[in-house]
Design an enzyme around this catalytic site. Structure first.
Site, PDB file in Angstrom:
ATOM      1  N   VAL A  91      17.836  60.173  32.372  1.00  9.25           N
ATOM      2  CA  VAL A  91      17.588  60.990  33.565  1.00  9.25           C
ATOM      3  C   VAL A  91      16.733  62.208  33.221  1.00  9.25           C
ATOM      4  O   VAL A  91      15.759  62.524  33.928  1.00  9.25           O
ATOM      5  CB  VAL A  91      18.924  61.421  34.230  1.00  9.25           C
ATOM      6  CG1 VAL A  91      18.647  62.240  35.487  1.00  9.25           C
ATOM      7  CG2 VAL A  91      19.769  60.203  34.581  1.00  9.25           C
ATOM      8  N   ILE A  97      19.334  57.622  46.481  1.00 14.71           N
ATOM      9  CA  ILE A  97      19.617  57.575  47.930  1.00 14.71           C
ATOM     10  C   ILE A  97      20.050  58.950  48.423  1.00 14.71           C
ATOM     11  O   ILE A  97      20.956  59.552  47.854  1.00 14.71           O
ATOM     12  CB  ILE A  97      20.783  56.604  48.247  1.00 14.71           C
ATOM     13  CG1 ILE A  97      20.537  55.229  47.645  1.00 14.71           C
ATOM     14  CG2 ILE A  97      21.020  56.504  49.735  1.00 14.71           C
ATOM     15  CD1 ILE A  97      21.741  54.294  47.769  1.00 14.71           C
ATOM     16  N   LYS A 104      32.316  58.794  41.790  1.00 10.56           N
ATOM     17  CA  LYS A 104      31.449  58.947  42.963  1.00 10.56           C
ATOM     18  C   LYS A 104      32.262  58.987  44.256  1.00 10.56           C
ATOM     19  O   LYS A 104      31.954  59.758  45.157  1.00 10.56           O
ATOM     20  CB  LYS A 104      30.434  57.800  42.994  1.00 10.56           C
ATOM     21  CG  LYS A 104      29.383  57.935  41.871  1.00 10.56           C
ATOM     22  CD  LYS A 104      28.582  56.664  41.716  1.00 10.56           C
ATOM     23  CE  LYS A 104      27.478  56.821  40.673  1.00 10.56           C
ATOM     24  NZ  LYS A 104      26.897  55.522  40.289  1.00 10.56           N
ATOM     25  N   GLY A 161      18.787  54.124  37.713  1.00  8.93           N
ATOM     26  CA  GLY A 161      17.434  53.987  37.165  1.00  8.93           C
ATOM     27  C   GLY A 161      16.802  55.350  36.994  1.00  8.93           C
ATOM     28  O   GLY A 161      17.130  56.304  37.703  1.00  8.93           O
TER      29      GLY A 161
HETATM   30  N1  HSE Z   1      25.501  53.758  35.654  1.00 11.20           N
HETATM   31  C1  HSE Z   1      25.294  54.197  36.989  1.00 11.20           C
HETATM   32  C2  HSE Z   1      25.105  52.982  37.887  1.00 11.20           C
HETATM   33  C3  HSE Z   1      24.099  55.095  37.046  1.00 11.20           C
HETATM   34  O1  HSE Z   1      24.891  51.894  37.349  1.00 11.20           O
HETATM   35  O2  HSE Z   1      25.183  53.098  39.104  1.00 11.20           O
HETATM   36  C4  HSE Z   1      23.882  55.785  38.354  1.00 11.20           C
HETATM   37  O3  HSE Z   1      24.933  56.634  38.676  1.00 11.20           O
END
Ligand code: HSE
Length: 400
Positions: A12, A131, A200, A299
């Site tokens: 990132v 997103i 998340k 990504g």
């Molecule tokens: N490893 C996480 C995924 C990266 O595959 O969604 C993005 O948060």
């Protein structure tokens, strides 16, 4: 001119550097000033790289430079990232991050610290990669009471499931491809075991329902138990196997529940068609109904896109507070997700007569030394009671 420091140069961090360089004109125009990367905190030197002279191994250089107004934390984890985030905020620097583990674990404290220091802590990239989801929930949907939020929140596992279905790849080969494309976490266990989705959904729950939900309060199951056989049976039942994160706000008492688990999703549900690295998130508001957010969930560049957008926002709000905060959580505001009722997909090696003794007349699909069936609607405890003594190979919730 506004100086920025990037902490960490992994997938990132290097994407952020690349986007800031590649789109510098557009970024400066949006931010109404030039954005310059002044430092990169890294563990090693980068001899010969164009950014070689920006690299420092000493965070205090960044911390003590008053020209640095924005710190981009792309270290990940909750150790150095937590310490440097706190120190940056206390020095009056805004912090931008994609670090969902840190936000899910210490988000309440860090947003409070940002508030106290009149700076911003922004994390659009922490959920859904590129997103836009954090701002839509907190701004565009602010007139709604959000009742539920669920979806595919991990690109790596969705990519693996899709490659297994479409290309008949083994789990290991599909995971290797996800790693090569920069989707997976440094330790892909966090993807596979569902921890990443857990973090998340905690963030989405906090933003949607106004209270911090901690990862320890979220029952979490990954995709390790999903086999190619389940994927094939699901197709026969008109469903797709998807790893979902889900958070619900209970109207009667205002309590919250959140969990992560593989589901059989009816193919008419919008999230069933979310494939590959894409994420799809459904937000259910009491005025808007259902809205879906869809796009690249992992990504380098999609994630960097969201991080740099936060850098621009932080640059435009130097000395002004943004809206991101919520109240602390507690065990009193959480209810048990195993009380949620739905039909279940069950795969068992036990004979049909045994199933019928417990569930009555059910249709089964016969396989090799096993069979699958769908139960009536019930909660997890009722299901476990009925399944006790059977030889169970899989039991997944069904989402219509
Ligand atoms: N490893 C996480 C995924 C990266 O595959 O969604 C993005 O948060």
């Amino acid at each position: 001119m506004l100086d920025v420091a990037i902490l960490g140069l992994g997938t990132v961090g290097s994407g952020v550097l690349e986007v800031i360089e590649k789109n510098s004109d557009a970024i400066s125009q949006s931010a109404a000033q030039e954005i310059r990367v002044k430092y990169i905190l890294a563990r090693r030197d980068y001899p010969g790289a164009p950014f070689e002279k920006l690299v420092t191994k000493d965070f205090s250089v960044i911390e003590n430079d008053p020209d640095v107004r924005i710190v981009v934390e792309t270290i990940g984890g909750v150790d150095a990232a937590y310490e440097y985030t706190k120190r940056s905020l206390m020095k009056g620097k805004s912090v931008v991050t994609a670090n969902k583990e840190l936000v899910a674990t210490h988000g309440y404290e860090l947003t409070q610290l940002a508030k106290k220091n009149n700076v911003n802590y922004l994390f659009e990239a922490s959920v859904g990669g590129g997103i836009p989801i954090i701002r839509p929930i907190t701004q565009c949907l602010a007139a709604n009471k959000i009742k539920e939020i669920y979806g595919i929140l991990n690109g790596t596992t969705n990519f693996i499931l899709t490659e297994m279905i479409k290309k008949n790849l083994s789990f290991e080969t599909a995971l290797k491809r996800a790693q090569e494309r920069g989707y997976a976490e440094a330790n892909p266990e966090a993807d596979i075991k569902g921890y990443d989705v857990c973090r998340k959904i905690c963030i989405l729950a906090a933003l949607s329902f106004g209270r911090h939900v901690y990862p320890r309060q979220v029952k979490t199951e990954g995709i390790e138990s999903v086999t190619l056989a389940d994927i094939a049976y699901a197709e026969k039942l008109g469903c797709r196997v998807k790893l979902l994160g889900r958070a619900i706000h209970r109207e009667e008492d205002g309590k919250i529940t959140a969990y992560v688990a593989p589901h059989l999703v009816d193919e008419d549900n919008l999230v069933a068609s979310v494939e590959g690295v894409m994420n799809g998130i459904i937000v259910r508001g009491n005025a808007i109904g259902d809205v879906m957010f869809y796009g690249a969930g992992a990504g380098k560049l999609p994630t960097a896109s969201a991080v740099v957008a936060d850098v621009i926002d932080a640059a435009k709000h130097i000395g002004a507070r943004k809206w991101l905060s919520w109240e602390d959580g507690s065990d009193e505001i959480i209810y048990d997700s195993d009380l949620l009722e739905n039909a279940w997909y069950v795969r068992t090696a036990s004979p049909k007569e045994e199933i019928e003794k417990r569930f009555g007349d059910v249709e089964t699909i016969e396989g090799d030394g096993e069979r699958v069936f769908i139960t009536p609607v019930m909660n997890r405890y009722a299901l476990d009671e009925k399944l006790a003594g059977l030889n169970i190979r899989a039991a997944f919730r069904i989402l219509r």
